[in-house]
Structure formats: structure tokens, C-alpha cells
Motif scaffolding. Sequence first.
Motif, PDB file in Angstrom:
ATOM      1  N   SER A  14       0.826  -1.208   0.000  1.00 38.81           N
ATOM      2  CA  SER A  14       0.000   0.000   0.000  1.00 38.81           C
ATOM      3  C   SER A  14       0.862   1.261   0.000  1.00 38.81           C
ATOM      4  O   SER A  14       0.482   2.274  -0.599  1.00 38.81           O
ATOM      5  CB  SER A  14      -0.979  -0.007   1.176  1.00 38.81           C
ATOM      6  OG  SER A  14      -0.300  -0.040   2.403  1.00 38.81           O
ATOM      7  N   ARG A  17       2.096   1.729  -3.619  1.00 37.97           N
ATOM      8  CA  ARG A  17       1.003   2.258  -4.452  1.00 37.97           C
ATOM      9  C   ARG A  17       0.757   3.733  -4.156  1.00 37.97           C
ATOM     10  O   ARG A  17       0.555   4.535  -5.075  1.00 37.97           O
ATOM     11  CB  ARG A  17      -0.258   1.429  -4.261  1.00 37.97           C
ATOM     12  CG  ARG A  17      -0.188   0.071  -4.952  1.00 37.97           C
ATOM     13  CD  ARG A  17      -1.529  -0.669  -4.908  1.00 37.97           C
ATOM     14  NE  ARG A  17      -1.906  -1.049  -3.551  1.00 37.97           N
ATOM     15  CZ  ARG A  17      -1.444  -2.117  -2.901  1.00 37.97           C
ATOM     16  NH1 ARG A  17      -0.583  -2.922  -3.495  1.00 37.97           N
ATOM     17  NH2 ARG A  17      -1.844  -2.388  -1.682  1.00 37.97           N
ATOM     18  N   ALA A  18       0.786   4.120  -2.877  1.00 38.76           N
ATOM     19  CA  ALA A  18       0.562   5.518  -2.511  1.00 38.76           C
ATOM     20  C   ALA A  18       1.675   6.415  -3.057  1.00 38.76           C
ATOM     21  O   ALA A  18       1.399   7.509  -3.572  1.00 38.76           O
ATOM     22  CB  ALA A  18       0.460   5.654  -0.987  1.00 38.76           C
ATOM     23  N   HIS A  20       3.597   5.784  -5.666  1.00 39.35           N
ATOM     24  CA  HIS A  20       3.446   5.799  -7.128  1.00 39.35           C
ATOM     25  C   HIS A  20       2.366   6.795  -7.531  1.00 39.35           C
ATOM     26  O   HIS A  20       2.553   7.613  -8.444  1.00 39.35           O
ATOM     27  CB  HIS A  20       3.116   4.390  -7.629  1.00 39.35           C
ATOM     28  CG  HIS A  20       3.071   4.266  -9.106  1.00 39.35           C
ATOM     29  ND1 HIS A  20       1.946   4.552  -9.828  1.00 39.35           N
ATOM     30  CD2 HIS A  20       4.015   3.907 -10.002  1.00 39.35           C
ATOM     31  CE1 HIS A  20       2.183   4.360 -11.113  1.00 39.35           C
ATOM     32  NE2 HIS A  20       3.444   3.971 -11.241  1.00 39.35           N
ATOM     33  N   LYS A  21       1.243   6.746  -6.829  1.00 35.77           N
ATOM     34  CA  LYS A  21       0.133   7.652  -7.122  1.00 35.77           C
ATOM     35  C   LYS A  21       0.535   9.103  -6.864  1.00 35.77           C
ATOM     36  O   LYS A  21       0.245   9.989  -7.671  1.00 35.77           O
ATOM     37  CB  LYS A  21      -1.082   7.282  -6.268  1.00 35.77           C
ATOM     38  CG  LYS A  21      -2.316   8.072  -6.565  1.00 35.77           C
ATOM     39  CD  LYS A  21      -3.497   7.573  -5.730  1.00 35.77           C
ATOM     40  CE  LYS A  21      -4.744   8.352  -6.028  1.00 35.77           C
ATOM     41  NZ  LYS A  21      -5.889   7.874  -5.234  1.00 35.77           N
ATOM     42  N   ALA A  24       2.814  10.241  -9.679  1.00 35.71           N
ATOM     43  CA  ALA A  24       2.044  10.506 -10.897  1.00 35.71           C
ATOM     44  C   ALA A  24       1.280  11.830 -10.777  1.00 35.71           C
ATOM     45  O   ALA A  24       1.251  12.626 -11.734  1.00 35.71           O
ATOM     46  CB  ALA A  24       1.083   9.352 -11.176  1.00 35.71           C
ATOM     47  N   LEU A  25       0.690  12.097  -9.613  1.00 36.96           N
ATOM     48  CA  LEU A  25      -0.040  13.351  -9.410  1.00 36.96           C
ATOM     49  C   LEU A  25       0.892  14.556  -9.459  1.00 36.96           C
ATOM     50  O   LEU A  25       0.548  15.585 -10.060  1.00 36.96           O
ATOM     51  CB  LEU A  25      -0.788  13.318  -8.080  1.00 36.96           C
ATOM     52  CG  LEU A  25      -2.019  12.421  -8.010  1.00 36.96           C
ATOM     53  CD1 LEU A  25      -2.552  12.328  -6.583  1.00 36.96           C
ATOM     54  CD2 LEU A  25      -3.100  12.930  -8.956  1.00 36.96           C
ATOM     55  N   SER A  35       5.044   9.240 -17.115  1.00 36.76           N
ATOM     56  CA  SER A  35       4.632   8.339 -16.038  1.00 36.76           C
ATOM     57  C   SER A  35       5.819   8.071 -15.114  1.00 36.76           C
ATOM     58  O   SER A  35       6.979   8.234 -15.513  1.00 36.76           O
ATOM     59  CB  SER A  35       4.124   7.022 -16.617  1.00 36.76           C
ATOM     60  OG  SER A  35       5.198   6.261 -17.146  1.00 36.76           O
TER      61      SER A  35
END
Length: 143
Positions: A14, A17-18, A20-21, A24-25, A35
Motif C-alpha cells: 500500500s 502504491r501511494a 506511485h500515485k 504521478a499526481l 509516467s
Amino acid sequence: MELDKDSLQFVFGSTIRALHKATALEFDKSGLEISPEQYHLLKIIASKEDSIQAELAEIMQLDKSGIMRHIDQMEARGFVQRVNDAQDRRKKYIVLTESGIQKLDNCKIALDKMANTILKGVSDAELLIFKQVLTKLKENAGG
């Protein structure tokens, strides 16, 4: 079966993923149009003098077709170019263009800005220990 939110795999997955997100943002907010995977690929290409697709796939732990899609997209945007080997015309090196170098620099600025947020409250000593533990986990996992 109950989800074990305290397990190493859950917390680590998790967190990845956080991050990575968030990356990206931040890239989107900065108008970078790249990306996180493509950024890492550009970094690898910049650090290796003679990058070929198969080596990049191995380093990124992606299949060759996935790497090819990223390279095709980055080539279309002018960040990289394929250069034929002088001895073996079937072999193509992937090299950064001036635009790719500039994109890397702009990504670094965005990531430095993001680091101020995500590392808030984390000491240098804690970060060093965290990196050491991650390295051990990777080695123990056979990576």
C-alpha cells in the motif's frame, strides 16, 4: 478471511502504491506528461552508456513488450532515440535526447518538491535505517 493490515506485505504494497500515485499526481501537476515508470526508465538510460531494450527490461523487471511500449512512447515525444550498433545492425541502443535530459531535470525538481511533503517528520537517521532494511529485504527475497 480477514485482511491483515499490519502485515509487511500489506503495509509495503500500500505504501508503494501511494508513493506511485503521489508521484504521478506531482508529475501531472507539474505538466510533465510522463509516467513514474517512464521517469525511472529515463534515469536508467541516463546512467548507462549502452542501454539496450533487453537489459532495460531486466533492470525494470518488466517484459520486453512492456519496455518497448514505454520506449516507443518516449521516442514519439522526443525523449529518447534508437541508435544502430556499428557492428550489429539488429542491435539498437536507447539513448537520451536533449529533450529527455531536460525532462529528467524537470522530474527531479518535481520529486524534490514532493519529498518535502512525504518525508515530513522522518529524520535522516530513520530514512537511512529504512533504506538499509529495504536492501536486506530485497536481498533476502532473492532480488
